[in-house]
Design an enzyme around this catalytic site. Structure first.
Site: not given
Ligand code: THU
Length: 134
Positions: A47-49, A58, A60, A89, A92
Protein backbone atom coordinates in the site's frame (compact mmCIF):
# COMPACT_ATOMS: atom_id res chain seq x y z
CA UNK A 1 -6.39 -25.73 -9.53
CA UNK A 2 -5.02 -27.24 -6.35
CA UNK A 3 -2.39 -25.24 -4.51
CA UNK A 4 0.15 -27.05 -2.37
CA UNK A 5 0.98 -25.74 1.10
CA UNK A 6 4.44 -24.88 -0.22
CA UNK A 7 2.99 -22.80 -3.06
CA UNK A 8 0.70 -20.98 -0.64
CA UNK A 9 3.54 -20.28 1.77
CA UNK A 10 5.81 -19.03 -1.03
CA UNK A 11 3.18 -16.47 -2.08
CA UNK A 12 2.51 -15.41 1.49
CA UNK A 13 6.25 -14.96 2.06
CA UNK A 14 6.51 -12.89 -1.11
CA UNK A 15 3.59 -10.71 0.02
CA UNK A 16 5.14 -10.31 3.46
CA UNK A 17 8.41 -9.21 1.87
CA UNK A 18 6.55 -6.69 -0.34
CA UNK A 19 4.86 -5.41 2.82
CA UNK A 20 8.23 -4.11 3.98
CA UNK A 21 8.10 -1.66 1.08
CA UNK A 22 4.70 -0.25 2.06
CA UNK A 23 4.63 3.54 2.27
CA UNK A 24 2.42 4.10 5.28
CA UNK A 25 3.45 7.22 7.22
CA UNK A 26 -0.18 7.95 8.18
CA UNK A 27 -1.85 4.66 9.08
CA UNK A 28 1.34 2.76 9.93
CA UNK A 29 -0.59 -0.28 8.70
CA UNK A 30 1.57 -1.93 6.06
CA UNK A 31 -0.13 -4.33 3.67
CA UNK A 32 1.60 -6.62 1.20
CA UNK A 33 0.13 -8.58 -1.69
CA UNK A 34 1.47 -11.16 -4.10
CA UNK A 35 -0.44 -12.65 -6.97
CA UNK A 36 0.26 -15.50 -9.33
CA UNK A 37 -1.17 -15.40 -12.82
CA UNK A 38 -2.46 -18.43 -14.71
CA UNK A 39 0.71 -18.21 -16.80
CA UNK A 40 2.76 -18.59 -13.59
CA UNK A 41 4.07 -15.04 -13.30
CA UNK A 42 4.22 -13.33 -9.92
CA UNK A 43 3.42 -9.70 -9.15
CA UNK A 44 3.71 -8.03 -5.76
CA UNK A 45 2.24 -4.86 -4.29
CA UNK A 46 2.31 -2.77 -1.13
CA UNK A 47 0.00 0.00 0.00
CA UNK A 48 1.10 3.51 -0.90
CA UNK A 49 -0.38 6.34 1.12
CA UNK A 50 -0.56 10.03 0.32
CA UNK A 51 -0.78 13.25 2.30
CA UNK A 52 -4.06 13.77 0.42
CA UNK A 53 -5.48 10.65 2.07
CA UNK A 54 -7.98 9.47 -0.60
CA UNK A 55 -5.14 9.15 -3.12
CA UNK A 56 -3.84 6.15 -1.16
CA UNK A 57 -3.65 2.91 -3.09
CA UNK A 58 -4.13 -0.53 -1.52
CA UNK A 59 -1.54 -3.28 -1.83
CA UNK A 60 -3.89 -5.64 -3.67
CA UNK A 61 -4.67 -3.11 -6.37
CA UNK A 62 -1.01 -2.23 -6.82
CA UNK A 63 -0.27 -5.92 -7.50
CA UNK A 64 -3.29 -6.37 -9.78
CA UNK A 65 -2.62 -3.19 -11.76
CA UNK A 66 1.03 -4.12 -12.18
CA UNK A 67 -0.05 -7.46 -13.64
CA UNK A 68 -2.72 -5.99 -15.92
CA UNK A 69 -0.36 -3.30 -17.17
CA UNK A 70 2.01 -6.10 -18.18
CA UNK A 71 -0.75 -7.82 -20.15
CA UNK A 72 -1.74 -10.38 -17.51
CA UNK A 73 -5.45 -10.53 -16.69
CA UNK A 74 -6.01 -14.09 -15.50
CA UNK A 75 -5.14 -14.76 -11.90
CA UNK A 76 -4.91 -17.99 -9.97
CA UNK A 77 -4.30 -16.75 -6.47
CA UNK A 78 -3.54 -13.60 -4.51
CA UNK A 79 -2.01 -13.52 -1.03
CA UNK A 80 -2.61 -10.56 1.26
CA UNK A 81 -0.55 -10.00 4.42
CA UNK A 82 -1.21 -7.55 7.23
CA UNK A 83 -0.08 -7.43 10.88
CA UNK A 84 -3.36 -8.87 12.07
CA UNK A 85 -4.79 -10.86 9.17
CA UNK A 86 -7.03 -8.02 7.94
CA UNK A 87 -9.43 -8.69 5.07
CA UNK A 88 -9.29 -6.98 1.64
CA UNK A 89 -11.39 -3.81 1.42
CA UNK A 90 -14.53 -3.59 -0.69
CA UNK A 91 -12.82 -1.66 -3.48
CA UNK A 92 -10.14 -4.31 -3.84
CA UNK A 93 -12.76 -7.07 -3.85
CA UNK A 94 -14.49 -5.33 -6.74
CA UNK A 95 -11.23 -5.02 -8.66
CA UNK A 96 -10.49 -8.71 -8.01
CA UNK A 97 -13.98 -9.62 -9.25
CA UNK A 98 -13.31 -7.86 -12.55
CA UNK A 99 -10.71 -10.50 -13.36
CA UNK A 100 -12.48 -13.61 -12.10
CA UNK A 101 -14.62 -14.80 -9.21
CA UNK A 102 -12.65 -18.03 -8.90
CA UNK A 103 -9.36 -16.43 -7.92
CA UNK A 104 -8.22 -17.82 -4.58
CA UNK A 105 -7.51 -15.26 -1.85
CA UNK A 106 -5.06 -16.16 0.91
CA UNK A 107 -5.22 -13.93 3.98
CA UNK A 108 -2.24 -14.13 6.30
CA UNK A 109 -0.89 -12.34 9.36
CA UNK A 110 2.47 -10.72 9.91
CA UNK A 111 4.03 -14.01 11.00
CA UNK A 112 3.19 -15.40 7.59
CA UNK A 113 0.52 -17.65 9.04
CA UNK A 114 -2.44 -18.37 6.77
CA UNK A 115 -5.60 -17.17 8.50
CA UNK A 116 -8.19 -17.63 5.76
CA UNK A 117 -8.41 -19.13 2.30
CA UNK A 118 -11.42 -18.25 0.21
CA UNK A 119 -12.42 -17.18 -3.27
CA UNK A 120 -13.35 -13.79 -4.65
CA UNK A 121 -16.90 -15.14 -5.13
CA UNK A 122 -17.12 -15.77 -1.39
CA UNK A 123 -15.57 -12.39 -0.52
CA UNK A 124 -17.92 -10.50 -2.84
CA UNK A 125 -21.26 -12.28 -3.23
CA UNK A 126 -23.63 -11.05 -5.95
CA UNK A 127 -20.75 -9.19 -7.58
CA UNK A 128 -21.25 -6.77 -10.41
CA UNK A 129 -19.01 -8.18 -13.16
CA UNK A 130 -18.11 -7.45 -16.78
CA UNK A 131 -20.86 -9.91 -17.83
CA UNK A 132 -23.45 -7.36 -16.73
CA UNK A 133 -22.26 -5.00 -19.43
CA UNK A 134 -22.49 -7.49 -22.30
N1 THU B 1 -5.27 -1.19 2.80
C1 THU B 1 -4.79 -2.05 1.85
O1 THU B 1 -3.67 -1.88 1.35
N2 THU B 1 -5.59 -3.08 1.45
C2 THU B 1 -6.83 -3.33 1.96
O2 THU B 1 -7.53 -4.18 1.44
C3 THU B 1 -7.29 -2.59 3.15
C4 THU B 1 -6.58 -1.31 3.41
C5 THU B 1 -4.42 -0.08 3.24
C6 THU B 1 -4.92 1.28 2.86
C7 THU B 1 -4.24 2.14 3.91
O3 THU B 1 -2.92 2.46 3.45
C8 THU B 1 -4.12 1.23 5.12
O4 THU B 1 -4.29 -0.08 4.63
C9 THU B 1 -5.13 1.52 6.20
O5 THU B 1 -6.41 1.58 5.68
Amino acid sequence: MKLTNEEKQALIDLANEARRRAYVPYSKYPVGAALRTKTGRMYTGANIENAAYPQTMCAERVAIFKAVSEGETEFEVIAVVTNNGGSPCGGCRQVMAEFGLDTVVLIADGNGTLQKELTVAVLLPEAFTPDHLL
